[in-house]
Design a protein around this motif. Sequence first.
Motif, mmCIF file in Angstrom:
data_model
loop_
_atom_site.group_PDB
_atom_site.id
_atom_site.type_symbol
_atom_site.label_atom_id
_atom_site.label_comp_id
_atom_site.label_asym_id
_atom_site.label_seq_id
_atom_site.Cartn_x
_atom_site.Cartn_y
_atom_site.Cartn_z
ATOM 1 N N VAL A 111 0.845 -1.188 0.000
ATOM 2 C CA VAL A 111 0.000 0.000 0.000
ATOM 3 C C VAL A 111 0.883 1.242 0.000
ATOM 4 C CG1 VAL A 111 -1.708 1.327 1.328
ATOM 5 C CG2 VAL A 111 -1.876 -1.176 1.210
ATOM 6 N N ILE A 112 0.500 2.226 -0.794
ATOM 7 C CA ILE A 112 1.177 3.534 -0.809
ATOM 8 C C ILE A 112 0.213 4.554 -0.216
ATOM 9 C CG2 ILE A 112 2.182 5.350 -2.255
ATOM 10 C CD1 ILE A 112 2.724 3.114 -4.356
ATOM 11 N N CYS A 113 0.692 5.325 0.767
ATOM 12 C CA CYS A 113 -0.193 6.280 1.434
ATOM 13 C C CYS A 113 0.396 7.686 1.426
ATOM 14 C CB CYS A 113 -0.459 5.843 2.869
ATOM 15 S SG CYS A 113 -1.698 6.861 3.714
ATOM 16 N N HIS A 114 -0.387 8.612 0.905
ATOM 17 C CA HIS A 114 -0.154 10.060 0.967
ATOM 18 C C HIS A 114 0.171 10.440 2.420
ATOM 19 C CE1 HIS A 114 -2.431 14.162 0.180
ATOM 20 N NE2 HIS A 114 -1.133 14.350 0.371
ATOM 21 N N PHE A 115 1.205 11.297 2.624
ATOM 22 C CA PHE A 115 1.680 11.605 3.974
ATOM 23 C C PHE A 115 2.229 13.015 4.026
ATOM 24 C CE2 PHE A 115 5.046 11.504 7.232
ATOM 25 C CZ PHE A 115 4.382 10.929 8.309
ATOM 26 N N PRO A 116 1.998 13.787 5.100
ATOM 27 C CA PRO A 116 1.323 13.412 6.346
ATOM 28 C C PRO A 116 -0.189 13.298 6.163
ATOM 29 C CG PRO A 116 1.813 15.760 6.390
ATOM 30 C CD PRO A 116 2.450 15.206 5.142
ATOM 31 N N THR A 117 -0.791 12.515 7.033
ATOM 32 C CA THR A 117 -2.237 12.339 6.974
ATOM 33 C C THR A 117 -2.720 11.711 8.273
ATOM 34 O OG1 THR A 117 -4.041 11.536 5.576
ATOM 35 C CG2 THR A 117 -2.221 10.017 5.949
ATOM 36 N N TYR A 118 -3.997 11.438 8.334
ATOM 37 C CA TYR A 118 -4.634 10.808 9.486
ATOM 38 C C TYR A 118 -4.059 9.410 9.664
ATOM 39 C CZ TYR A 118 -8.689 9.879 12.560
ATOM 40 O OH TYR A 118 -9.518 9.598 13.617
ATOM 41 N N ASN A 164 -5.576 11.692 0.664
ATOM 42 C CA ASN A 164 -6.447 12.438 1.579
ATOM 43 C C ASN A 164 -6.601 13.834 0.994
ATOM 44 O OD1 ASN A 164 -5.962 13.704 4.979
ATOM 45 N ND2 ASN A 164 -7.850 13.435 3.843
ATOM 46 N N ASN A 165 -7.782 14.142 0.463
ATOM 47 C CA ASN A 165 -7.954 15.360 -0.325
ATOM 48 C C ASN A 165 -9.329 15.983 -0.076
ATOM 49 O OD1 ASN A 165 -6.996 17.205 -2.276
ATOM 50 N ND2 ASN A 165 -8.103 16.171 -3.905
ATOM 51 N N PRO A 166 -9.388 17.178 0.565
ATOM 52 C CA PRO A 166 -8.327 17.997 1.146
ATOM 53 C C PRO A 166 -7.613 17.279 2.286
ATOM 54 C CG PRO A 166 -10.331 19.304 0.854
ATOM 55 C CD PRO A 166 -10.715 17.870 0.618
ATOM 56 N N ASN A 167 -6.383 17.750 2.543
ATOM 57 C CA ASN A 167 -5.498 17.023 3.438
ATOM 58 C C ASN A 167 -5.620 17.477 4.887
ATOM 59 O OD1 ASN A 167 -2.410 17.130 4.712
ATOM 60 N ND2 ASN A 167 -2.927 15.201 3.710
ATOM 61 N N ASN A 168 -5.594 16.502 5.772
ATOM 62 C CA ASN A 168 -5.415 16.695 7.208
ATOM 63 C C ASN A 168 -4.007 16.192 7.537
ATOM 64 O OD1 ASN A 168 -5.543 16.554 10.045
ATOM 65 N ND2 ASN A 168 -6.797 14.705 10.051
ATOM 66 N N PRO A 169 -3.106 17.034 8.027
ATOM 67 C CA PRO A 169 -3.316 18.292 8.751
ATOM 68 C C PRO A 169 -3.044 19.570 7.974
ATOM 69 C CG PRO A 169 -1.113 17.495 9.199
ATOM 70 C CD PRO A 169 -1.733 16.503 8.248
ATOM 71 N N VAL A 198 -13.063 13.388 3.427
ATOM 72 C CA VAL A 198 -13.910 13.773 4.549
ATOM 73 C C VAL A 198 -13.999 15.289 4.730
ATOM 74 C CG1 VAL A 198 -12.119 13.665 6.335
ATOM 75 C CG2 VAL A 198 -14.470 13.066 6.915
ATOM 76 N N TYR A 199 -12.999 16.035 4.245
ATOM 77 C CA TYR A 199 -13.039 17.505 4.365
ATOM 78 C C TYR A 199 -13.636 18.180 3.130
ATOM 79 C CZ TYR A 199 -10.284 16.822 8.530
ATOM 80 O OH TYR A 199 -9.872 16.411 9.773
ATOM 81 N N ARG A 200 -14.017 17.388 2.171
ATOM 82 C CA ARG A 200 -14.696 17.928 1.002
ATOM 83 C C ARG A 200 -16.166 18.153 1.348
ATOM 84 N NH1 ARG A 200 -13.903 17.947 -4.460
ATOM 85 N NH2 ARG A 200 -15.840 18.084 -5.626
ATOM 86 N N PRO A 201 -16.817 19.235 0.931
ATOM 87 C CA PRO A 201 -16.348 20.284 0.028
ATOM 88 C C PRO A 201 -16.110 21.638 0.727
ATOM 89 C CG PRO A 201 -18.723 20.141 -0.114
ATOM 90 C CD PRO A 201 -18.296 19.263 1.037
ATOM 91 N N ALA A 320 -8.050 24.526 1.667
ATOM 92 C CA ALA A 320 -9.342 23.856 1.866
ATOM 93 C C ALA A 320 -9.329 23.125 3.206
ATOM 94 C CB ALA A 320 -9.612 22.882 0.724
ATOM 95 N N GLY A 321 -10.505 22.621 3.577
ATOM 96 C CA GLY A 321 -10.616 21.867 4.809
ATOM 97 C C GLY A 321 -10.694 22.770 6.028
ATOM 98 N N THR A 322 -10.430 22.184 7.173
ATOM 99 C CA THR A 322 -10.615 22.886 8.448
ATOM 100 C C THR A 322 -9.336 22.976 9.262
ATOM 101 O OG1 THR A 322 -11.172 20.884 9.682
ATOM 102 C CG2 THR A 322 -12.995 22.009 8.544
ATOM 103 N N THR A 323 -8.206 22.533 8.702
ATOM 104 C CA THR A 323 -6.972 22.463 9.475
ATOM 105 C C THR A 323 -5.838 23.238 8.817
ATOM 106 O OG1 THR A 323 -6.215 20.428 8.386
ATOM 107 C CG2 THR A 323 -7.600 20.175 10.345
ATOM 108 N N ALA A 324 -4.893 23.647 9.671
ATOM 109 C CA ALA A 324 -3.656 24.269 9.201
ATOM 110 C C ALA A 324 -2.497 23.650 9.980
ATOM 111 C CB ALA A 324 -3.695 25.774 9.424
#
Length: 400
Positions: A111-118, A164-169, A198-201, A320-324
Motif C-alpha cells: 500500500v502507498i499512502c499520501h503523507f502526512p495524513t490521518y 487524503n484530499n483535502p489534506n489533514n493536517p 472527509v473535508y470535502r467540500p 481547503a478543509g478545516t486544518t492548518a
Amino acid sequence: MVKIDKFSVEGWMDEHENKCQYNIAETCAASISIDQLRELSEAKDKDIFQVSKPLTYGAIRGSAALRTNLARLYSAKSASPLPPENILTTPGAIQANYLAAYALVGPGDHVICHFPTYQSLYEVPKQLGAEVDLWKAKPESDWIPSIDDLKSLVKPNTKLIVINNPNNPTGAILKKSFLQQIIDVASEHNITILSDEVYRPIFHSITPLDNEFPPSILSMGYKNVIVTGSMSKAYALAGIRVGWVATRNPDIVEKIAQARHYTTISVSQLDEQVAAFALDQNTVHSLLARNIQLAKTNLALLDKFVTKNDDACEWVKPLAGTTAFVKFHRDGKAVDSVDFCKKLLEKTGVLFVPGSECFGEEFKGYVRIGFVNHTEGVKEGLEKVTQFVRRNIDDVELTE
C-alpha cells in the motif's frame, strides 16, 4: 494477536479536549444542533425523525433517502450519474476507511499512502499485514507530493494508493490535473485508489471556477476508485456518526458490503434520518454555505495571527478543509511541539495538536490547528497564543 500501535492524535484529543478552554484542535466545522439544522433548512416544517417507525436494524446498506441524496451530490457535474446502490453507509468515515482496507488488503500486499495524513489511513493496512510506504509531501513543495516519487514507490504487489484530499493536517489540496496523474499511474498498474474526502467540500481559498479545482476523484472516469466521507467535518454533525463508502465498481461495493457484515451490520436509523435531512436539497446548500463562510472568516484571523508572529511561526497557507499545519521556532530552531502544546494548554487553556507526536517525528515544531470552530473562540484563543509566544516561548524546549 494484531499489533495495534498508539493512535496518537485520537489519544491526545481524548486526554485533553474536554479539559481545555479554547479547543482550536477540533477538526469539525463548528458543530450544530438539530434545532439549528432545522433553521438552516428551507423545509422547516418537515419532520427530521419518523417517530412512529419501529427501530429495527433498518436498511442494512443504508437508507434509501440518505443514499439517494449522496448519489445526487456525487453525480453533480458528472457525465455518469452514480447509482445509490454504489454507496454504503458506515458509523463515521473512520469505519469507512477501515472497511475499505479490511476488504481489499492483507499479507503480501503493498500500500502507498499520501503523507502526512490521518494515522489510521496507513496504520490499518499495516495491522492487516500489508507493507506500507509513505508518499511524502513537503512544505517547500506546498505540501504536494511528487508524481515521480509515486511512480518509484509502485511495486508489482501494490494493491492500493491512499490519498487524503483535502489534506489533514496541512489543508493542502491535490488539484484536478494532479489527480489525473495519480489515476494515470494507478490505471497503468491496475491499482485501486482510496481517497479520503472527509473535508470535502470545504473549499475556502479556491473556487469551482478555477480550472484546477479538484472534483471528487470518483467523477474522473477511473473505475477502481473508492471515496469516503462523513457528516462530521464539512457538515458539522459529528455527533450522529454517519459516514459512507462510494465507488463506481460494483465488485468493490460487494466486497466492502461483505466485510461490513462482520462489523456494524447497519447504521442507526435515527442518525441516518438526520443525515438525510441535512443532505436534502432544501438544507445542504445553506449548511455548506454556513461552514465555508465560517472557514473564510476564521482563516483570515489565523492569517493575521501568523503575520503578527512571523518571528516565531511559519506555514503554508491552507486552501481547503478545516486544518492548518503551523511551525513554531525560536532562535532558528524548531520548538519541541509536545512541550509547546502542553505548556500552551497549561498557561492559556488553548488546545493545539503536536505534529511531531501525532503526525510523524519529522514534523518538529509543527502543530495542527483546527480553525473552523466558533469564531469568537478562535479569535480569543489565538490572542492567548500570541500572549504565550511573547511571554513564554523562551521556556519551551527546543528540538535537538
